[in-house]
Design a protein around this motif. Structure first.
Motif, short mmCIF file in Angstrom:
data_model
loop_
_atom_site.label_atom_id
_atom_site.label_comp_id
_atom_site.label_asym_id
_atom_site.label_seq_id
_atom_site.Cartn_x
_atom_site.Cartn_y
_atom_site.Cartn_z
N ARG A 167 33.57 36.66 32.94
CA ARG A 167 34.13 37.32 31.95
C ARG A 167 35.24 38.23 32.59
O ARG A 167 35.79 38.92 31.96
CB ARG A 167 32.92 38.18 31.36
CG ARG A 167 32.18 37.35 30.25
CD ARG A 167 31.05 38.10 29.92
NE ARG A 167 31.39 39.60 29.45
CZ ARG A 167 30.33 40.42 28.88
NH1 ARG A 167 29.17 39.94 29.26
NH2 ARG A 167 30.86 41.54 28.63
N TRP A 168 35.14 38.43 33.72
CA TRP A 168 36.11 39.42 34.44
C TRP A 168 36.80 38.82 35.58
O TRP A 168 36.95 37.79 35.90
CB TRP A 168 35.19 40.34 35.28
CG TRP A 168 33.99 40.84 34.35
CD1 TRP A 168 32.75 40.26 34.63
CD2 TRP A 168 33.86 41.81 33.35
NE1 TRP A 168 31.89 40.89 33.60
CE2 TRP A 168 32.53 41.98 32.90
CE3 TRP A 168 34.67 42.96 33.08
CZ2 TRP A 168 32.36 42.93 32.05
CZ3 TRP A 168 34.22 43.40 31.93
CH2 TRP A 168 32.97 43.65 31.43
N GLY A 169 37.89 39.60 36.23
CA GLY A 169 38.58 39.50 37.44
C GLY A 169 37.68 39.81 38.27
O GLY A 169 36.89 41.08 38.28
N ILE A 170 37.50 39.13 39.46
CA ILE A 170 36.48 39.47 40.54
C ILE A 170 37.33 39.38 41.84
O ILE A 170 38.02 38.66 42.17
CB ILE A 170 35.41 38.36 40.33
CG1 ILE A 170 34.59 38.20 39.23
CG2 ILE A 170 34.55 38.68 41.76
CD1 ILE A 170 33.76 39.58 38.82
N TYR A 171 37.00 40.54 42.55
CA TYR A 171 37.66 40.63 43.86
C TYR A 171 36.64 40.78 45.05
O TYR A 171 35.52 40.93 44.88
CB TYR A 171 38.50 41.91 43.84
CG TYR A 171 37.57 43.17 43.81
CD1 TYR A 171 37.26 43.95 45.15
CD2 TYR A 171 37.33 44.08 42.79
CE1 TYR A 171 36.56 45.13 45.28
CE2 TYR A 171 36.67 45.26 42.96
CZ TYR A 171 36.37 45.74 44.03
OH TYR A 171 35.60 46.87 44.19
N SER A 172 37.21 40.20 46.19
CA SER A 172 36.37 40.32 47.56
C SER A 172 36.94 41.61 48.25
O SER A 172 38.36 41.97 48.20
CB SER A 172 36.62 39.13 48.16
OG SER A 172 37.86 38.53 48.22
N ILE A 173 35.93 41.92 49.06
CA ILE A 173 36.22 43.23 49.90
C ILE A 173 36.57 42.86 51.23
O ILE A 173 35.89 42.22 52.05
CB ILE A 173 35.11 44.13 49.88
CG1 ILE A 173 34.76 44.59 48.47
CG2 ILE A 173 35.05 45.40 50.83
CD1 ILE A 173 33.37 45.43 48.33
N LYS A 174 37.77 43.69 51.77
CA LYS A 174 38.30 43.31 53.07
C LYS A 174 37.33 44.56 54.13
O LYS A 174 37.09 44.06 55.00
CB LYS A 174 39.76 43.56 53.03
CG LYS A 174 40.34 43.35 54.31
CD LYS A 174 41.89 42.93 54.07
CE LYS A 174 42.81 43.83 55.05
NZ LYS A 174 44.19 43.57 54.46
N LYS A 175 37.24 45.86 53.45
CA LYS A 175 37.00 46.73 54.40
C LYS A 175 36.63 47.94 53.40
O LYS A 175 37.07 48.31 52.40
CB LYS A 175 38.01 47.28 55.23
CG LYS A 175 37.72 48.06 56.29
CD LYS A 175 38.84 48.50 57.17
CE LYS A 175 38.68 49.72 57.78
NZ LYS A 175 40.05 50.54 57.98
N LYS A 176 35.32 48.64 53.69
CA LYS A 176 34.77 49.78 53.00
C LYS A 176 35.64 50.97 53.32
O LYS A 176 35.64 51.25 54.55
CB LYS A 176 33.27 49.84 53.24
CG LYS A 176 32.76 50.89 52.54
CD LYS A 176 31.17 51.05 52.83
CE LYS A 176 30.53 52.22 52.43
NZ LYS A 176 29.05 52.12 52.55
N ILE A 177 36.20 51.50 52.45
CA ILE A 177 36.85 52.84 52.93
C ILE A 177 35.81 54.12 53.06
O ILE A 177 35.66 54.72 53.59
CB ILE A 177 38.03 53.32 51.90
CG1 ILE A 177 39.09 52.17 51.87
CG2 ILE A 177 38.60 54.52 52.26
CD1 ILE A 177 40.32 52.32 51.07
N ASN A 178 35.20 54.22 51.58
CA ASN A 178 34.02 55.11 51.86
C ASN A 178 32.90 54.57 50.71
O ASN A 178 33.30 53.35 50.25
CB ASN A 178 34.40 56.48 51.40
CG ASN A 178 35.47 56.53 50.13
OD1 ASN A 178 34.88 55.75 49.18
ND2 ASN A 178 36.28 57.58 50.10
#
Ligand code: UTP
Length: 271
Positions: A167-178
């Protein structure tokens, strides 16, 4: 500084049919106040000075709502009613900051955004999708802070059930900022469960760079034959532009479906 916001309102609203066959869903009252006013209040409180509404001929009711001066003046001449006067003043406050542009064919969110190209003055602007209400915390304000600190694009996000990713746009994480901000490495529009890179969904608040217009000009149709903003964001990320996923702390309400709409009114009445 983020001074301008755009709000795409030219979609068909098929999930709220039959209502939307004659009525603009954004004017439907949620606990007594049109949904679009919650979005405008969020913008104003976040320091936005100009809001661009993308409407269509079919949604001119929205323009009329904010441009009905003759009607109010006539009533207020006859009746010195404090409530009506206060409502009219509120409408005037909104009217001052709203500009209207037209997208008469609903070719997709990307095409809607492209219609605002010549009006965007700064390097970055805010986009809000009016079906997505976020209560208890001003999400746009928080995102503007994240943008200022990182000089990057920002998208609101939340974790969704794996079974609902399509139902959504889904993203993948490169790096956690906080704990609440993540560098994004890719984004996909409404993937199937198997194709989804995660369950981090993009919710309807975006701080976008002006460069997006250059991508949108050449953006091909994607899923469902529509021109999606997500596809141009994907290209910008590939080109090395920084996008941050901001996990907001407010409560998300989806007003774009019948059950979501009813629930939104109930939740807001509890505030
Ligand atoms: P959606 O496609 O999610 O919703 O568009 P919709 O068209 O309003 O309703 P459904 O899905 O048919 O029930 C997300 C936002 O983008 C706008 C819509 O008005 C909505 O606010 N939009 C969509 C446009 O302005 N133009 C378009 O061509 C498509």
């Amino acid at each position: 500084m983020i001074r301008q916001a755009i709000i795409p309102l030219a979609g068909l609203g098929t999930r709220l049919l039959p209502l939307t066959s004659v009525f603009a869903k954004e004017l439907l009252p949620i606990n007594g106040k049109p949904g679009i006013e919650y979005i405008l209040d969020e913008c104003i409180d976040a320091g936005i000075k100009e809001v661009i509404f993308i409407i269509s001929k079919k949604k001119e009711m929205i323009k009329n709502y904010f441009h009905n001066d003759a009607f109010y003046n006539k009533i207020l001449k006859k009746k010195k009613d404090k409530r009506i006067s206060a409502e009219y003043n509120k409408i005037l406050k909104y009217k001052k900051i709203i500009k209207f542009v037209y997208q008469n064919k609903p070719l997709g969110t990307g095409d809607a955004v492209l219609k605002t190209k010549k009006y965007i003055k700064d390097k970055y602007f805010l986009m809000l999708l009016p079906d997505d209400l976020i209560i208890k915390r001003n999400c746009s304000k928080d995102m503007i802070k994240v943008h200022k600190k990182n000089k990057a694009s920002v998208m609101a996000s939340m974790k969704v059930k794996k079974t609902n990713v399509s139902r959504w746009g889904i993203y993948s994480i490169k790096k956690k900022i906080n704990n609440s901000n993540f560098l994004i490495s890719d984004v996909v529009e409404k993937p199937s469960i198997n194709d989804a890179p995660s369950n981090n969904a993009v919710i309807g608040r975006y701080i976008l760079p002006k460069e997006i217009f250059e991508k949108l000009k050449f953006q091909k149709k994607g899923r469902g034959g529509e021109i999606h903003i997500t596809d141009s964001i994907k290209t910008l990320i590939k080109d090395g532009k920084t996008f941050i996923g901001h996990q907001f702390t407010g409560k998300y309400l989806d007003c774009g479906t019948h059950s979501g709409y009813i629930n939104s009114g109930l939740e807001i009445s509890k505030l």
